[in-house]
Design an enzyme around this catalytic site. Structure first.
Site, PDB file in Angstrom:
ATOM      1  CG  ASP A   9      -4.386  -4.244  11.630  1.00 45.42           C
ATOM      2  OD1 ASP A   9      -3.374  -4.417  10.925  1.00 45.42           O
ATOM      3  OD2 ASP A   9      -4.428  -3.460  12.591  1.00 45.42           O
ATOM      4  CG  ASN A  23      10.012   2.403   1.120  1.00 43.74           C
ATOM      5  OD1 ASN A  23      11.200   2.180   1.375  1.00 43.74           O
ATOM      6  ND2 ASN A  23       9.217   2.999   1.993  1.00 43.74           N
ATOM      7  N   GLY A  31       1.244   3.700   5.126  1.00 43.37           N
ATOM      8  CA  GLY A  31       0.363   2.580   4.805  1.00 43.37           C
ATOM      9  C   GLY A  31       0.629   1.356   5.653  1.00 43.37           C
ATOM     10  CB  VAL A  32       0.252  -2.232   4.866  1.00 46.85           C
ATOM     11  CG1 VAL A  32       1.254  -2.577   3.801  1.00 46.85           C
ATOM     12  CG2 VAL A  32      -0.065  -3.443   5.728  1.00 46.85           C
ATOM     13  CG  ASP A  33       6.811  -0.080   5.090  1.00 48.51           C
ATOM     14  OD1 ASP A  33       7.239  -0.900   5.917  1.00 48.51           O
ATOM     15  OD2 ASP A  33       7.557   0.599   4.352  1.00 48.51           O
ATOM     16  CB  SER A 121       1.117  -2.067  -6.116  1.00 50.32           C
ATOM     17  OG  SER A 121       2.518  -2.186  -6.129  1.00 50.32           O
ATOM     18  N   GLY A 123      -2.368   0.815  -2.690  1.00 47.92           N
ATOM     19  CA  GLY A 123      -2.533   2.006  -1.860  1.00 47.92           C
ATOM     20  C   GLY A 123      -1.785   3.177  -2.467  1.00 47.92           C
ATOM     21  CE1 TYR A 125       5.265   3.414  -3.347  1.00 45.35           C
ATOM     22  CE2 TYR A 125       5.846   1.151  -3.861  1.00 45.35           C
ATOM     23  CZ  TYR A 125       6.161   2.365  -3.298  1.00 45.35           C
ATOM     24  OH  TYR A 125       7.384   2.525  -2.678  1.00 45.35           O
TER      25      TYR A 125
HETATM   26  P1  ADP Z   1       1.637   0.385  -1.593  1.00 48.59           P
HETATM   27  O1  ADP Z   1       2.607   1.512  -1.346  1.00 48.59           O
HETATM   28  O2  ADP Z   1       2.303  -0.893  -2.061  1.00 48.59           O
HETATM   29  O3  ADP Z   1       0.479   0.799  -2.456  1.00 48.59           O
HETATM   30  P2  ADP Z   1       0.059   0.719   0.861  1.00 48.59           P
HETATM   31  O4  ADP Z   1       0.464   0.326   2.229  1.00 48.59           O
HETATM   32  O5  ADP Z   1      -0.102   2.168   0.570  1.00 48.59           O
HETATM   33  O6  ADP Z   1       1.098  -0.006  -0.121  1.00 48.59           O
HETATM   34  O7  ADP Z   1      -1.299   0.009   0.508  1.00 48.59           O
HETATM   35  C1  ADP Z   1      -1.420  -1.361   0.180  1.00 48.59           C
HETATM   36  C2  ADP Z   1      -2.763  -1.879   0.663  1.00 48.59           C
HETATM   37  O8  ADP Z   1      -2.665  -2.190   2.060  1.00 48.59           O
HETATM   38  C3  ADP Z   1      -3.918  -0.892   0.523  1.00 48.59           C
HETATM   39  O9  ADP Z   1      -5.053  -1.586   0.000  1.00 48.59           O
HETATM   40  C4  ADP Z   1      -4.178  -0.456   1.969  1.00 48.59           C
HETATM   41  O10 ADP Z   1      -5.540  -0.132   2.161  1.00 48.59           O
HETATM   42  C5  ADP Z   1      -3.822  -1.716   2.716  1.00 48.59           C
HETATM   43  N1  ADP Z   1      -3.509  -1.598   4.155  1.00 48.59           N
HETATM   44  C6  ADP Z   1      -3.046  -0.529   4.845  1.00 48.59           C
HETATM   45  N2  ADP Z   1      -2.880  -0.847   6.153  1.00 48.59           N
HETATM   46  C7  ADP Z   1      -3.253  -2.158   6.290  1.00 48.59           C
HETATM   47  C8  ADP Z   1      -3.330  -3.073   7.375  1.00 48.59           C
HETATM   48  N3  ADP Z   1      -2.959  -2.723   8.620  1.00 48.59           N
HETATM   49  N4  ADP Z   1      -3.771  -4.339   7.138  1.00 48.59           N
HETATM   50  C9  ADP Z   1      -4.125  -4.722   5.885  1.00 48.59           C
HETATM   51  N5  ADP Z   1      -4.077  -3.901   4.820  1.00 48.59           N
HETATM   52  C10 ADP Z   1      -3.655  -2.640   5.008  1.00 48.59           C
END
Ligand code: ADP
Length: 175
Positions: A9, A23, A31-33, A121, A123, A125
């Site tokens: 994580d 974004n 997501g990760v944001d 990108s 997830g 995106y």
């Molecule tokens: P984007 O909008 O750029 O696609 P996302 O956050 O939707 O970004 O996803 C990007 C990647 O980060 C995906 O592979 C998702 O599974 C992953 N992700 C989401 N949460 C976490 C986290 N806490 N730690 C690591 N990776 C994560």
């Protein structure tokens, strides 16, 4: 200098900097944001708002990167980058490569030694993770070779599960 992948994580990673797949608005998202904002605490959003009120009035361009402190996270810095959104027709690999290269530029300016990236990108995106892994590895490897004296020496990809780890492992193993 090392380039590696691990399952984990990103909000718990003990690196000098973690990269946020943000974004353009820079004001949080899913997501990760969302996970990074939740774990870093409300001061992160305040710092992002300050950027929007000063240097980044129109937000952050796709492929660019900017840093804030990491506040309550174990990391010292969050480097925010904006990946291309395939669902909006943003399919230029150079834009995605730029996310990784610009993040490393910013890390070098901050004298960061260790930096952890998510699969930008891959997830919401919509980019295929095989493409993200290949572009990420190629770009970071190229950047490190071009900047042998720069501070980032430990570049990690932190992914959520074994499937993603295997994809990055394969990209790391490719010549
Ligand atoms: P984007 O909008 O750029 O696609 P996302 O956050 O939707 O970004 O996803 C990007 C990647 O980060 C995906 O592979 C998702 O599974 C992953 N992700 C989401 N949460 C976490 C986290 N806490 N730690 C690591 N990776 C994560």
């Amino acid at each position: 200098m090392t380039l590696s992948v691990e399952i984990g994580d990103l909000t718990r990673v003990e690196a000098d900097a973690i990269v946020n797949a943000a974004n353009s608005m820079l004001l949080g998202g899913g997501g990760v944001d969302g996970a990074i904002h939740a774990a870093a605490g409300p001061r992160l959003l305040e710092a992002c708002r300050r950027l929007r009120n000063t240097t980044h009035r129109d937000g952050l361009d796709v492929g660019d990167a900017v840093a804030t402190p990491a506040f309550d996270l174990p990391a010292s810095w969050v480097i925010h980058t904006v990946g291309p959104n395939l669902h909006r027709g943003q399919d230029d690999p150079a834009r995605l490569a730029s996310c990784f290269a610009r993040s490393l530029d910013v890390a070098a300016e901050l004298d960061v030694r260790s930096i952890a990236f998510p699969a930008v990108s891959a997830g919401a995106y919509g980019w295929p993770v095989t493409d993200v892994a290949r572009i990420a590895v190629m770009t970071c490897r190229g950047w490190l070779a071009e900047h042998p004296e720069a501070s980032p020496q430990d570049v990690r990809f932190v992914v959520l599960d074994e499937r993603l780890r295997d994809v990055f492992d394969e990209a790391l193993g490719a010549a």
